[in-house]
Design a protein around this motif. Structure first.
Motif, PDB file in Angstrom:
ATOM      1  N   ASP A 121     -55.265  66.423 -30.136  1.00  9.31           N
ATOM      2  CA  ASP A 121     -53.813  66.663 -30.163  1.00  9.31           C
ATOM      3  C   ASP A 121     -53.274  67.255 -31.458  1.00  9.31           C
ATOM      4  OD1 ASP A 121     -53.861  64.491 -31.911  1.00  9.31           O
ATOM      5  OD2 ASP A 121     -53.065  63.082 -30.433  1.00  9.31           O
ATOM      6  N   GLY A 122     -54.124  67.488 -32.441  1.00  8.73           N
ATOM      7  CA  GLY A 122     -53.672  68.087 -33.692  1.00  8.73           C
ATOM      8  C   GLY A 122     -53.145  67.089 -34.711  1.00  8.73           C
ATOM      9  N   SER A 123     -53.035  65.825 -34.339  1.00  7.86           N
ATOM     10  CA  SER A 123     -52.538  64.812 -35.277  1.00  7.86           C
ATOM     11  C   SER A 123     -53.570  64.482 -36.351  1.00  7.86           C
ATOM     12  CB  SER A 123     -52.139  63.537 -34.530  1.00  7.86           C
ATOM     13  OG  SER A 123     -53.275  62.954 -33.909  1.00  7.86           O
ATOM     14  N   VAL A 124     -54.819  64.776 -36.081  1.00  3.28           N
ATOM     15  CA  VAL A 124     -55.913  64.571 -37.028  1.00  3.28           C
ATOM     16  C   VAL A 124     -56.565  65.931 -37.248  1.00  3.28           C
ATOM     17  CG1 VAL A 124     -58.166  63.474 -37.383  1.00  3.28           C
ATOM     18  CG2 VAL A 124     -56.312  62.185 -36.309  1.00  3.28           C
TER      19      VAL A 124
ATOM     20  N   ALA B  14     -55.720  57.337 -40.938  1.00  5.07           N
ATOM     21  CA  ALA B  14     -56.119  58.597 -41.571  1.00  5.07           C
ATOM     22  C   ALA B  14     -55.506  59.767 -40.807  1.00  5.07           C
ATOM     23  CB  ALA B  14     -57.638  58.716 -41.577  1.00  5.07           C
ATOM     24  N   ASN B  15     -55.305  60.869 -41.502  1.00  3.82           N
ATOM     25  CA  ASN B  15     -54.794  62.057 -40.820  1.00  3.82           C
ATOM     26  C   ASN B  15     -55.827  63.189 -40.795  1.00  3.82           C
ATOM     27  OD1 ASN B  15     -54.738  62.943 -43.478  1.00  3.82           O
ATOM     28  ND2 ASN B  15     -52.585  63.547 -43.459  1.00  3.82           N
ATOM     29  N   ALA B  16     -57.073  62.862 -41.206  1.00  3.05           N
ATOM     30  CA  ALA B  16     -58.120  63.885 -41.203  1.00  3.05           C
ATOM     31  C   ALA B  16     -59.503  63.241 -41.197  1.00  3.05           C
ATOM     32  CB  ALA B  16     -57.988  64.781 -42.427  1.00  3.05           C
ATOM     33  N   VAL B  17     -60.461  64.046 -40.800  1.00  3.30           N
ATOM     34  CA  VAL B  17     -61.872  63.710 -40.973  1.00  3.30           C
ATOM     35  C   VAL B  17     -62.445  64.857 -41.798  1.00  3.30           C
ATOM     36  CG1 VAL B  17     -64.056  63.140 -39.871  1.00  3.30           C
ATOM     37  CG2 VAL B  17     -61.902  62.582 -38.713  1.00  3.30           C
ATOM     38  N   VAL B  18     -63.004  64.524 -42.957  1.00  5.42           N
ATOM     39  CA  VAL B  18     -63.480  65.542 -43.908  1.00  5.42           C
ATOM     40  C   VAL B  18     -64.990  65.446 -44.091  1.00  5.42           C
ATOM     41  CG1 VAL B  18     -61.254  65.569 -45.116  1.00  5.42           C
ATOM     42  CG2 VAL B  18     -63.089  64.073 -45.937  1.00  5.42           C
ATOM     43  N   ASP B  19     -65.537  66.474 -44.690  1.00  4.66           N
ATOM     44  CA  ASP B  19     -66.977  66.521 -45.000  1.00  4.66           C
ATOM     45  C   ASP B  19     -67.830  66.308 -43.753  1.00  4.66           C
ATOM     46  OD1 ASP B  19     -66.375  66.935 -47.686  1.00  4.66           O
ATOM     47  OD2 ASP B  19     -66.365  64.782 -48.121  1.00  4.66           O
TER      48      ASP B  19
ATOM     49  N   ALA C 117     -59.984  60.297 -43.874  1.00  2.00           N
ATOM     50  CA  ALA C 117     -59.238  60.522 -45.107  1.00  2.00           C
ATOM     51  C   ALA C 117     -57.766  60.783 -44.831  1.00  2.00           C
ATOM     52  CB  ALA C 117     -59.828  61.719 -45.855  1.00  2.00           C
ATOM     53  N   LYS C 118     -56.985  60.567 -45.882  1.00  2.00           N
ATOM     54  CA  LYS C 118     -55.619  61.055 -45.910  1.00  2.00           C
ATOM     55  C   LYS C 118     -55.666  62.317 -46.747  1.00  2.00           C
ATOM     56  CE  LYS C 118     -53.054  56.844 -45.130  1.00  2.00           C
ATOM     57  NZ  LYS C 118     -52.008  55.939 -45.581  1.00  2.00           N
TER      58      LYS C 118
END
Length: 158
Positions: free
Chosen positions: A45-48, A103-108, A142-143
């Motif tokens: 949905d774009g929220s993350v 969190a608003n993202a998943v990184v790495d 992550a935020k």
């Protein structure tokens, strides 16, 4: 005669098992998948936001690492279609994990199939077979904030 039939059956099963054991690596662009209508239909949905390892992102806070390992039926599908579908399942799991942690993202994010890392700033890795396709992703919740603007060069007076 019965013994011959038993041996012949065992040989056929052995060959059938190896014929079905295809495990072909497929590399596909993540952003193209995230921007697709099928991603929206699957609940992405774009929220993350999702950032592959090597992509530039302004991480404000790291909130733990996670691994997702998803499989899907690949019968009667192209490798690419099966891989897109299973990647969406893996991304949905990471999206849900991020939301549950605030969190608003998943990184790495790296592909982590059979615990082997594949790093790319643009692509994820899938393994496709005659029966199943699989995607494993490892990432950090992550935020993140807005990307830091590039510093403007200082101008010297004339």
């Amino acid at each position: 005669m019965r013994r011959f039939a038993l041996i012949a059956s065992a040989v056929l099963l052995a060959f059938a098992g190896t014929a079905q054991a295809r495990d072909t690596p497929v590399h596909l662009p993540l952003q193209e998948l995230l921007d697709s209508q099928i991603a929206k239909d699957a609940g992405i949905d774009g929220s993350v936001k999702f950032y592959l390892a090597g992509q530039s992102v302004n991480v404000l806070q790291r909130m733990g690492e996670d691994v997702t390992n998803k499989k899907t039926n690949a019968a009667n599908k192209s490798d690419e279609d099966a891989c897109r579908w299973v990647a969406l399942s893996a991304l949905k799991a990471l999206q849900d994990g991020a939301k549950s942690r605030g969190a608003n993202a998943v990184v790495d994010i790296v592909s982590y199939y059979k615990k082997n890392e594949f790093k790319s700033a643009t692509e994820y890795e899938c393994y496709a077979g005659a029966i199943l396709a699989g995607v494993a992703l490892k990432g950090t919740y992550a935020k993140v904030g807005a990307a830091k603007p590039a510093a403007e060069p200082k101008r010297r007076g004339r």
